[in-house]
Design a protein around this motif. Structure first.
Motif, PDB file in Angstrom:
ATOM      1  N   LEU A 151      49.700  32.441  46.644  1.00 54.23           N
ATOM      2  CA  LEU A 151      48.878  33.627  46.438  1.00 54.23           C
ATOM      3  C   LEU A 151      48.404  34.142  47.794  1.00 54.23           C
ATOM      4  O   LEU A 151      48.352  33.403  48.773  1.00 54.23           O
ATOM      5  N   THR A 152      48.048  35.409  47.841  1.00 53.56           N
ATOM      6  CA  THR A 152      47.543  35.959  49.095  1.00 53.56           C
ATOM      7  C   THR A 152      46.162  35.391  49.384  1.00 53.56           C
ATOM      8  O   THR A 152      45.430  34.976  48.468  1.00 53.56           O
ATOM      9  N   ARG A 153      45.785  35.392  50.645  1.00 50.14           N
ATOM     10  CA  ARG A 153      44.475  34.863  51.014  1.00 50.14           C
ATOM     11  C   ARG A 153      43.357  35.706  50.394  1.00 50.14           C
ATOM     12  O   ARG A 153      42.311  35.171  50.032  1.00 50.14           O
ATOM     13  N   THR A 154      43.590  36.995  50.272  1.00 50.20           N
ATOM     14  CA  THR A 154      42.580  37.865  49.656  1.00 50.20           C
ATOM     15  C   THR A 154      42.372  37.500  48.195  1.00 50.20           C
ATOM     16  O   THR A 154      41.236  37.402  47.706  1.00 50.20           O
ATOM     17  N   THR A 155      43.478  37.282  47.472  1.00 43.27           N
ATOM     18  CA  THR A 155      43.379  36.887  46.057  1.00 43.27           C
ATOM     19  C   THR A 155      42.649  35.562  45.921  1.00 43.27           C
ATOM     20  O   THR A 155      41.762  35.415  45.066  1.00 43.27           O
ATOM     21  N   VAL A 156      43.005  34.595  46.758  1.00 43.63           N
ATOM     22  CA  VAL A 156      42.354  33.287  46.708  1.00 43.63           C
ATOM     23  C   VAL A 156      40.866  33.432  47.004  1.00 43.63           C
ATOM     24  O   VAL A 156      40.014  32.836  46.322  1.00 43.63           O
ATOM     25  N   SER A 157      40.522  34.224  48.018  1.00 42.57           N
ATOM     26  CA  SER A 157      39.119  34.405  48.389  1.00 42.57           C
ATOM     27  C   SER A 157      38.313  35.011  47.240  1.00 42.57           C
ATOM     28  O   SER A 157      37.191  34.576  46.958  1.00 42.57           O
ATOM     29  N   ASP A 158      38.890  36.008  46.563  1.00 46.15           N
ATOM     30  CA  ASP A 158      38.192  36.642  45.435  1.00 46.15           C
ATOM     31  C   ASP A 158      37.976  35.647  44.294  1.00 46.15           C
ATOM     32  O   ASP A 158      36.901  35.607  43.670  1.00 46.15           O
ATOM     33  N   ILE A 159      39.001  34.829  44.005  1.00 46.14           N
ATOM     34  CA  ILE A 159      38.890  33.851  42.922  1.00 46.14           C
ATOM     35  C   ILE A 159      37.869  32.777  43.276  1.00 46.14           C
ATOM     36  O   ILE A 159      37.052  32.371  42.434  1.00 46.14           O
ATOM     37  N   VAL A 160      37.881  32.312  44.517  1.00 45.81           N
ATOM     38  CA  VAL A 160      36.922  31.291  44.940  1.00 45.81           C
ATOM     39  C   VAL A 160      35.500  31.816  44.818  1.00 45.81           C
ATOM     40  O   VAL A 160      34.587  31.078  44.426  1.00 45.81           O
ATOM     41  N   THR A 161      35.292  33.092  45.150  1.00 42.25           N
ATOM     42  CA  THR A 161      33.958  33.684  44.993  1.00 42.25           C
ATOM     43  C   THR A 161      33.496  33.587  43.535  1.00 42.25           C
ATOM     44  O   THR A 161      32.342  33.241  43.250  1.00 42.25           O
ATOM     45  N   GLU A 162      34.418  33.860  42.599  1.00 43.19           N
ATOM     46  CA  GLU A 162      34.098  33.745  41.170  1.00 43.19           C
ATOM     47  C   GLU A 162      33.772  32.301  40.795  1.00 43.19           C
ATOM     48  O   GLU A 162      32.810  32.041  40.054  1.00 43.19           O
ATOM     49  N   LEU A 163      34.542  31.357  41.319  1.00 43.71           N
ATOM     50  CA  LEU A 163      34.306  29.944  41.013  1.00 43.71           C
ATOM     51  C   LEU A 163      32.962  29.469  41.570  1.00 43.71           C
ATOM     52  O   LEU A 163      32.271  28.659  40.948  1.00 43.71           O
ATOM     53  N   LEU A 164      32.594  29.970  42.733  1.00 48.45           N
ATOM     54  CA  LEU A 164      31.292  29.630  43.318  1.00 48.45           C
ATOM     55  C   LEU A 164      30.158  30.162  42.452  1.00 48.45           C
ATOM     56  O   LEU A 164      29.160  29.469  42.209  1.00 48.45           O
ATOM     57  N   LEU A 165      30.311  31.390  41.956  1.00 47.95           N
ATOM     58  CA  LEU A 165      29.286  31.979  41.099  1.00 47.95           C
ATOM     59  C   LEU A 165      29.155  31.233  39.773  1.00 47.95           C
ATOM     60  O   LEU A 165      28.060  31.113  39.219  1.00 47.95           O
ATOM     61  N   GLU A 166      30.281  30.723  39.271  1.00 47.05           N
ATOM     62  CA  GLU A 166      30.272  29.953  38.024  1.00 47.05           C
ATOM     63  C   GLU A 166      29.687  28.553  38.217  1.00 47.05           C
ATOM     64  O   GLU A 166      29.411  27.858  37.251  1.00 47.05           O
ATOM     65  N   GLY A 167      29.543  28.140  39.470  1.00 43.26           N
ATOM     66  CA  GLY A 167      29.029  26.797  39.751  1.00 43.26           C
ATOM     67  C   GLY A 167      30.064  25.708  39.602  1.00 43.26           C
ATOM     68  O   GLY A 167      29.736  24.519  39.640  1.00 43.26           O
ATOM     69  N   LEU A 168      31.336  26.084  39.446  1.00 41.52           N
ATOM     70  CA  LEU A 168      32.407  25.102  39.279  1.00 41.52           C
ATOM     71  C   LEU A 168      32.853  24.504  40.609  1.00 41.52           C
ATOM     72  O   LEU A 168      33.380  23.389  40.649  1.00 41.52           O
TER      73      LEU A 168
END
Length: 423
Positions: free
Chosen positions: A61-78
């Motif tokens: 995956l692109t680094r931008t896609t990964v960064s966006d997904i990681v931001t979501e995972l951080l917000l979810e507390g996962l």
């Protein structure tokens, strides 16, 4: 009613119309987003810590896609940021790690005479346990014990609970959560998954106990991996196998894959089996078979009042002390199991075979007999490349494995909050 007739009846009741093959369609934007999100979370699951750049390299995956997904995972507390990794030129990368206690599941092991349950976090760590003795074969009473265990665990402070995983003896259809037949529990065509979902408003996965133990091995075992091939032989009160191909559980067309305990291995003079047949593997290789043989060996007179109950611990002590009778029984049990494993090796050519359950207490001599018999009864090249070992997951394998499919369904982990789950 025999196991075979139960399966035939089940197939008649659940016949599906012929499959219609729909034209392939392009994935929607939402489906692509969920796929990528699950791919990133899976990659983090499989590593103690990992950087965004490494995730991008592994997933393509692109680094931008990964960064966006990681931001979501951080917000979810996962996921959490846990420090910096070693620099290979430039700024040191920030490492990410799963937050094990961000979500919990309940796992159940409905063994022959003792039901056990536990709350488990995302790393397979057991946080709290509950258990109930099974005193009879009354089906309704058994269900009540299941409710009691879940009710007790649900009152704990561990939240949110995102699902319930159940490992049960007997023939199971995992796709619809039905226990087709569990003789020891007096269950036939019991929609246990639906009963639990309705009562607790949580997703439920239902597996045969051997299938559950196999999932524990590939998820939490020493050589865990999402692409593993593995056969796990679970030898407890009965005998069963869990088959994992490419990291995925293989259950067969009717959910009965791995029912090796009810394959006949003694053709002449075999003992009656609870499935209705004679000479099944279970009658000569299980803990139940061993204790029965030992009890019969202690009857000194035809006028004896009865057969004294004997525990597995008594047999273990006798085996360790060099009791010739017990040693011969254990070796015979291992030989019969080796014969059954040889058939699996010839059919599937899976190199990694793991033994679990109470019979593993007899250790290396039992294991050696199984291995030698398997090698004698298979093509030399197949036998020599097959490794048989005893599981290191431990006595909680069924509990852990019953929850493993839930933990692999990453969609269950999103949108949770402490108020969700069992009330």
């Amino acid at each position: 009613m025999t196991i075979l007739s139960l399966v035939n009846k089940y197939n008649e009741l659940t016949k599906y119309p012929g499959k219609e093959y729909l034209p392939m369609r392009k994935a929607t934007r939402q489906q692509t987003k969920e796929h990528n999100r699950n791919l990133v979370l899976k990659t983090i699951f499989e590593n103690e810590s990992i950087s965004r750049a490494e995730i991008a390299r592994i997933t393509h995956l692109t680094r931008t896609t990964v960064s966006d997904i990681v931001t979501e995972l951080l917000l979810e507390g996962l996921v959490d940021e846990v420090g910096r990794g070693q620099s290979i030129g430039g700024k040191s990368p920030i490492l990410l790690s799963l937050v094990p206690d961000s979500r919990y599941v309940i796992g159940l092991d409905l063994a022959h005479n003792l039901f056990r349950g536990a709350i488990i976090n995302l790393r397979g760590e057991i946080k709290e346990t509950a258990q109930r003795l099974v005193r009879n074969r009354n089906g309704d009473e058994a269900i009540k014990l299941v409710y009691e265990i879940i009710d007790e665990l649900a009152k704990s402070s561990y939240s949110p609970l995102v699902g319930i995983g159940v490992g049960t003896p007997g023939l199971v259809n995992s796709s619809n959560g039905m226990v087709i037949s569990a003789v020891n529990l007096d269950w036939q065509y019991l929609a246990l998954g639906s009963l639990l979902t309705e009562r607790y408003s949580l997703p439920v996965t239902l597996l045969n106990d051997s299938q559950a133990a196999a999932m524990a091995e590939v998820t939490f075992g020493k050589d865990a991996g999402s692409d593993k091939n593995l056969i796990l032989i679970n030898v407890r009160h009965g005998v069963g196998a869990g088959l994992v191909v490419g990291g995925q559980l293989f259950v067969g067309d009717s959910g009965g894959a791995g029912e090796i305990g009810h394959v006949v291995v003694v053709r002449e003079g075999g003992l009656p089996c609870r499935c209705g047949n004679f000479g099944c593997l279970e009658t000569v290789a299980s803990v139940q078979a061993l204790t029965r043989q030992y009890q019969l060996s202690k009857i000194v007179s035809p006028d004896a009042d009865g057969i004294e109950e004997v525990s597995l611990e008594v047999l273990e002590e006798a085996f360790a002390a060099g009791d010739a009778t017990v040693r011969q029984m254990v070796m015979d049990a291992g030989r019969y199991l080796g014969i059954a494993i040889a058939a699996l090796v010839g059919a599937m050519n899976i190199h990694n075979i793991v033994l679990a359950g109470d019979m593993t207490h007899f250790g290396e001599p039992w294991l050696q007999m199984i291995t030698e018999t398997m090698q004698q009864m298979t093509m030399s090249r197949l036998g020599q490349t097959t490794q048989i070992k005893i599981s290191e997951v431990g006595p909680d394998a069924v509990i852990l494995g019953a929850s493993a499919l839930l933990l692999r369904d990453y969609s269950l982990l999103f949108g949770c909050c402490p108020s969700d789950g069992v009330k």
